[in-house]
Write a protein that holds these residues in place. Structure first.
Motif, PDB file in Angstrom:
ATOM      1  N   ILE A 144       0.814  -1.219  -0.082  1.00  0.00           N
ATOM      2  CA  ILE A 144       0.064  -0.025  -0.031  1.00  0.00           C
ATOM      3  C   ILE A 144       1.052   1.364  -0.088  1.00  0.00           C
ATOM      4  O   ILE A 144       1.725   1.294   0.967  1.00  0.00           O
ATOM      5  N   ALA A 156       0.240   3.417  10.698  1.00  0.00           N
ATOM      6  CA  ALA A 156       0.897   2.391   9.741  1.00  0.00           C
ATOM      7  C   ALA A 156       1.299   1.078  10.508  1.00  0.00           C
ATOM      8  O   ALA A 156       1.374   0.075  10.026  1.00  0.00           O
ATOM      9  N   GLU A 172      -0.166  -2.588  10.290  1.00  0.00           N
ATOM     10  CA  GLU A 172       0.630  -3.726   9.987  1.00  0.00           C
ATOM     11  C   GLU A 172       0.724  -4.921  10.831  1.00  0.00           C
ATOM     12  O   GLU A 172       0.505  -5.967  10.687  1.00  0.00           O
ATOM     13  N   VAL A 174       2.712  -1.306   4.245  1.00  0.00           N
ATOM     14  CA  VAL A 174       2.302   0.193   4.043  1.00  0.00           C
ATOM     15  C   VAL A 174       3.609   0.817   3.773  1.00  0.00           C
ATOM     16  O   VAL A 174       4.715   0.927   4.680  1.00  0.00           O
ATOM     17  N   PHE A 232      -6.979  -0.386   4.387  1.00  0.00           N
ATOM     18  CA  PHE A 232      -6.118   0.625   5.200  1.00  0.00           C
ATOM     19  C   PHE A 232      -6.865   1.849   4.998  1.00  0.00           C
ATOM     20  O   PHE A 232      -7.274   2.541   6.033  1.00  0.00           O
TER      21      PHE A 232
END
Length: 253
Positions: A21, A37, A41, A49, A228
């Protein structure tokens, strides 16, 4: 049967590549978005990310030129709205904060930021860091502040332009500049608090910094990108935004 099951699991989880991403974000998000982020994750280990930080104006130009960013976070909602109207962003622009601007100095400078705007005229102040107002929303806001306080012409020869607010903060953090106009979100970070102090500029001294985000055309078909994007709207992420001063109307830091 057991061997076959182990093979399937190994193939599915051991050899599958993490979905990437790629996020372009305004530099005022460098601390908040890294924390977000990391949390994402941890909860979604199948995804990765990648964060790219810079000025909102440059990010907009790069997206129009075909840069492969999947989600765009802008310090000025107008950039996201522009990309949405032109088809480069496929989700309706959503706000994540109204940005706040501060005057920041090192604690060892002997300067008092709350003595604004007189502090800018102090003989000890030789350089004032400000983001480039041509493409950085916080830079435009800082220029408006200087104009509204009637000191822009008096200090314009002292101004040192950063490419974005992160570079602007590094100028004043390192002592290369004596005073800096930076986002509240950077000023409240642990490393900036340790060495500096700030004064929050009244919000009515510059245009509102409504900030927003959206999924780009490049990221439209990715389920990971959508995960996300949806994660950003969760209460736990909202609390991280608030922690760094990214508040929406009705919220308090």
């Amino acid at each position: 049967m057991l061997k076959a099951l182990l093979f399937i699991l190994l193939f599915t989880f051991g050899f599958s590549k993490a979905e990437l991403i790629r996020v372009y974000a305004a530099a005022d998000l460098q601390y908040a978005l890294k924390e977000i982020a990391q949390l994402y994750e941890e909860e979604n280990p199948q995804d990765k990310v990648e964060l790219i930080f810079g000025s909102s104006g440059k990010g907009t130009a790069q997206i129009k030129s075909g840069a492969p960013y999947h989600i765009f976070f802008s310090a000025d909602m107008k950039y996201v709205e522009e990309l949405y109207k032109e088809g480069y962003v496929v989700t309706e622009p959503k706000p994540y904060a109204i940005g706040r601007l501060v005057v920041w100095v090192r604690k060892d400078s002997g300067l008092v930021p709350s003595e604004f705007p007189q502090v800018l005229l102090d003989p000890k102040v030789r350089k004032i860091a400000i983001a480039n107002w041509e493409h950085a929303p916080y830079g435009r806001a800082a220029k408006q502040v200087l104009e509204n306080y009637g000191v822009f012409e008096k200090v314009k020869n002292k101004l040192v332009l950063g490419e974005n607010v992160s570079q602007t903060a590094s100028f004043v953090y390192s002592g290369a500049a004596d005073v800096g106009f930076i986002p509240l979100s950077l000023a409240v970070s642990s490393n900036m608090r340790e060495v500096g102090t700030y004064w929050l500029i009244p919000a009515d001294k510059h245009d509102a910094l409504m900030q927003g985000y959206g999924i780009t055309k490049v990221g439209a078909s990715s389920q990971a990108v959508r995960r996300f994007y949806n994660f950003i709207g969760t209460p736990k992420v909202r609390q991280i935004f608030i922690k760094y001063g990214f508040v929406l109307p009705g919220e308090k830091r």
